[in-house]
Design an enzyme around this catalytic site. Structure first.
Site, short mmCIF file in Angstrom:
data_model
loop_
_atom_site.label_atom_id
_atom_site.label_comp_id
_atom_site.label_asym_id
_atom_site.label_seq_id
_atom_site.Cartn_x
_atom_site.Cartn_y
_atom_site.Cartn_z
N ASP A 266 0.78 -1.23 0.00
CA ASP A 266 0.00 0.00 0.00
C ASP A 266 0.82 1.28 0.00
O ASP A 266 0.32 2.33 -0.40
CB ASP A 266 -0.96 0.00 1.20
CG ASP A 266 -2.02 -1.07 1.08
OD1 ASP A 266 -2.56 -1.22 -0.02
OD2 ASP A 266 -2.29 -1.76 2.07
N TYR B 57 -9.85 -1.39 3.44
CA TYR B 57 -9.19 -1.33 4.75
C TYR B 57 -8.91 0.11 5.17
O TYR B 57 -8.67 0.98 4.34
CB TYR B 57 -7.86 -2.10 4.72
CG TYR B 57 -7.92 -3.43 5.46
CD1 TYR B 57 -7.92 -3.48 6.84
CD2 TYR B 57 -7.97 -4.63 4.76
CE1 TYR B 57 -7.96 -4.69 7.53
CE2 TYR B 57 -8.01 -5.85 5.43
CZ TYR B 57 -8.00 -5.87 6.81
OH TYR B 57 -8.05 -7.06 7.48
N HIS C 78 -0.73 -8.92 7.54
CA HIS C 78 -0.37 -7.52 7.31
C HIS C 78 1.05 -7.32 7.78
O HIS C 78 1.38 -7.61 8.94
CB HIS C 78 -1.29 -6.57 8.09
CG HIS C 78 -2.73 -6.67 7.74
ND1 HIS C 78 -3.37 -5.77 6.91
CD2 HIS C 78 -3.68 -7.56 8.12
CE1 HIS C 78 -4.64 -6.11 6.80
NE2 HIS C 78 -4.85 -7.20 7.53
N ASP D 36 16.18 5.44 11.17
CA ASP D 36 17.55 5.91 10.98
C ASP D 36 18.06 6.41 12.33
O ASP D 36 17.82 7.55 12.72
CB ASP D 36 17.57 7.02 9.93
CG ASP D 36 18.96 7.51 9.59
OD1 ASP D 36 19.92 7.08 10.28
OD2 ASP D 36 19.11 8.33 8.67
#
Length: 683
Positions: free
Chosen positions: A308, A392, A445, A452
């Site tokens: 997605d 969703y 899912h 980072d």
């Protein structure tokens, strides 16, 4: 041509302003580099490098403000990346990206549906199933992946896979997910907006082609409970956070709020003010990719694996958050400034919500000897956005706590992806019935977060920590014996937390192991706390799941990041997305599985941690018609980053509330939204 941007930019990492997007859009649409049919998939900040940000913050070095754009030249069937200098008001560079398919844009969703609904073969397929009024239908364009494109269709075409549902009426407000037209597949060329092929496998039950029931979940359609009393969050003095532009300060925390169309919410320069010193923890943190693979072998569902972020730009799917529903209390909102495919400005108001939230007990100490008791309540800062991706809905939450910890949470809700089932047939195993003749396949899912880390600087290491048991020795259980080399655990009780440095990329591909208490931590070997221990932060897994797909599957080849919960790489400005820059229609592999083949060294390096958060979903009728929220979590907690508990100086409630009384319900009803802070969305 747009005039020079007027809105003040406070920091080089601030998202583009509407004026800047308008300027970039004008330049891109007026250039001769592209044909008249070119479409701008996205315009966003061309983020400065890490080195440039450091030079700016430490030495005041100026950074040129630039925009980055992805263009799909549909007549030419080519994808381009362009850089725009916003100060010089000119296009700095244009590069053709061979074979790349950008993410599918919202405008293409709309046009794809219109194209399918005008096609006679599709109309005939609906009429064969008893649907005469084809205007009642809706078509969801899915990404086509790679392997499941019909073999005779050229994979170089820009494609979408249309799935059809039937609404109870032609009213645009009605949803049709309760009546999937299972077996009907439409492949659409998005460049020329034409139907390439209609594949009709026929309905699972010829006599009953559509499930019999509609869906009802809206307020007007449900008999609501009448015994729930009002619950209001009142902050008479306003919030405890301070916002300046995109910079946020709260309870010693400091960070900057960013946004991209692909990732949605991005957090920059996350750090903690410790006795007047700003100590950096994360340079950048965001959702980097998703993968939602379905587990049924059924030919009508097995192709489903939505990525997605990379395939749809989940930031473009964000919703404008509603006051007093998605958030409670005194709320601050950030708008998301994006673009349309013709280069115009598209501002999504209230895309990001920020508020404080009570979270129960923070700490407690009661002493029976002195009859003293101390307790503190736990308050957290919530920064969130919600995206509606087809059926969703996903909520993404970043929580900041007063003890120095950070939590990432995904909330899954919305409507299960469903297919029609034959009447009176058991479908258990690969799917579960959620309503008569309506099945929802098992699926997973996966959310990959790019973290980072800069723990007090960029020279970091990563360790795996887990419990190790100790053998009793040849004498076995001997509770009164002294420990020795031969009998190290005479009492049979000893265990310890073993730390093992992960020194290379291949070594740092790991799964969770909750039975042994496994976690990971990132440390800085050059900085120590008052106990002379290396400062660090733990990566604490919560519930997670292992990918259930075969290694030779399309899922693993295209989104291989799901194979491991932990990946670690040296920082590289060109490595931003774990499934590659352009996963739409890509064959794979790309991203993390490819980068880490180099097995680069991770010792004393600027490290990026990639954490894959998984959720298993075996469906049930209680998920229908709207799925109650399911949660997936990850937590980052300080480990020797401080010298003692950071929660000690949190005041008790009687100190915080001294001089204040809680207003009555009548008093609260007399307040205006502005007085409750609901309009506090100025930047």
């Amino acid at each position: 041509m747009a005039t020079e941007p007027k809105e003040q930019v406070g920091h080089p990492l601030d998202p583009l302003t509407p004026d800047e997007i308008e300027l970039a859009g004008d330049l891109l649409t007026s250039t001769s580099e592209f044909t008249d049919g070119a479409r701008i998939v996205k315009i966003e900040l061309d983020e400065p490098s890490k080195d440039a940000i450091t030079a700016h913050e430490e030495h005041g070095r100026e950074i040129e403000r630039q925009a980055f754009a992805v263009i799909r030249d549909s007549p030419e069937r080519k994808t381009y990346e362009a850089t725009v200098s916003l100060e010089a008001e000119e296009i700095s560079s244009v590069e053709h990206i061979e074979g790349a398919q950008p993410s599918i844009a919202i405008e293409e969703f709309i046009e794809c549906e219109q194209t399918v609904k005008a096609h006679e073969e599709w109309q005939a397929a609906l009429e064969d199933r008893g649907v005469v009024d084809t205007e009642r239908a809706m078509v969801d364009p899915w990404s086509v992946g790679y392997d499941f494109i019909p073999e005779h269709i050229d994979r170089d075409r820009r494609l979408a896979h249309g799935l059809t549902y039937v609404r109870p009426s032609a009213d645009d407000g009605d949803e049709g997910y309760a009546k999937p037209v299972t077996g009907l597949h439409v492949y659409v060329d998005l460049d020329e907006m034409s139907v390439v092929e209609v594949v009709d496998n026929g309905p699972p039950d010829e006599d009953h082609p559509l499930p019999p029931e509609e869906m009802a979940y809206r307020e007007a359609d449900i008999d609501l409970r009448d015994d729930l009393k009002p619950y209001d969050v009142v902050q008479p003095d306003g919030p405890s956070f301070d916002v300046s532009g995109h910079r946020v300060e709260w309870q010693n925390w400091e960070f900057r709020v960013g946004w991209t169309q692909r990732e949605g919410l991005v957090l920059h320069n996350v750090g903690y003010n410790d006795d007047g010193e700003f100590r950096k923890i994360l340079h950048r943190a965001s959702l980097a990719e998703m993968s939602v693979p379905y587990g049924t072998p059924d030919q009508n569902d097995r192709f489903k694996n939505a990525m997605d972020a990379g395939e749809y730009n989940i930031g473009r799917m964000a919703k404008s958050l509603e006051k007093r529903c998605d958030c409670l209390g005194y709320m601050h909102y950030f708008d998301a400034v994006m673009n349309t495919m013709d280069g115009a400005v598209n501002v999504l108001p209230n895309a990001i919500c920020m508020h404080e939230e009570d979270y129960g007990l923070l700490w407690e100490r009661s002493d029976w000897r002195t009859e003293s008791a101390e307790s503190r309540r736990n308050r957290r800062l919530v920064v969130s956005f919600i995206a509606a991706v087809g059926n969703y809905d996903y909520g993404f939450y970043w929580y900041f706590y007063q003890d120095g910890s950070v939590q990432v949470q995904v909330r899954l809700t919305g409507i299960d992806n469903v297919s029609a089932a034959p009447k009176n047939k058991d479908v258990k195993g690969y799917s579960e019935l959620v309503a008569p003749q309506l099945k929802a396949p098992i699926h997973q899912h996966f959310f990959n977060f790019r973290l980072d880390f800069d723990i007090d600087g960029t020279e970091n290491n990563v360790y795996e920590v887990e419990n190790q048991t100790v053998p009793s020795g040849p004498q076995g259980f001997s509770p009164h014996a002294d420990p020795s080399a031969e009998t190290p655990n005479p009492g049979g009780n000893a265990f310890y937390a073993e730390e093992r440095q992960l020194e290379s990329e291949q070594e740092a591909q790991r799964l969770i192991n909750p039975l042994d208490g496994r976690y990971w931590k990132v440390t800085n070997p050059t900085e120590t706390n008052r106990l002379d221990n290396e400062v660090g932060y733990r990566i604490e897994p919560h519930e997670n799941v292992k990918a259930a797909q075969q290694d030779d599957s399309s899922v693993i080849r295209r989104s291989g990041f799901v194979k491991n919960h932990l990946w670690v790489t040296p920082h590289d400005e060109n490595e931003m997305f774990p499934a590659g820059d352009y996963p739409n229609q890509a064959e794979g592999p790309a991203g993390l599985p490819v980068w880490t083949e180099a097995d680069r060294d991770l010792t004393d390096e600027d490290l990026v941690v990639w954490y894959t958060l998984g959720k298993n979903h075996v469906t049930r009728p209680e998920d229908w018609p709207v799925l109650p929220v399911q949660m997936a979590n990850l937590k980052l907690t300080p480990d020797n980053f401080f010298g003692q508990s950071e929660a000690l100086d949190v005041p008790p409630e009687h100190v915080i509330n001294e001089g204040h009384t809680v207003p009555s319900r009548d008093e609260f009803d007399d307040e205006t939204p502005e007085s409750r802070g609901e309009a506090a969305d100025d930047d």
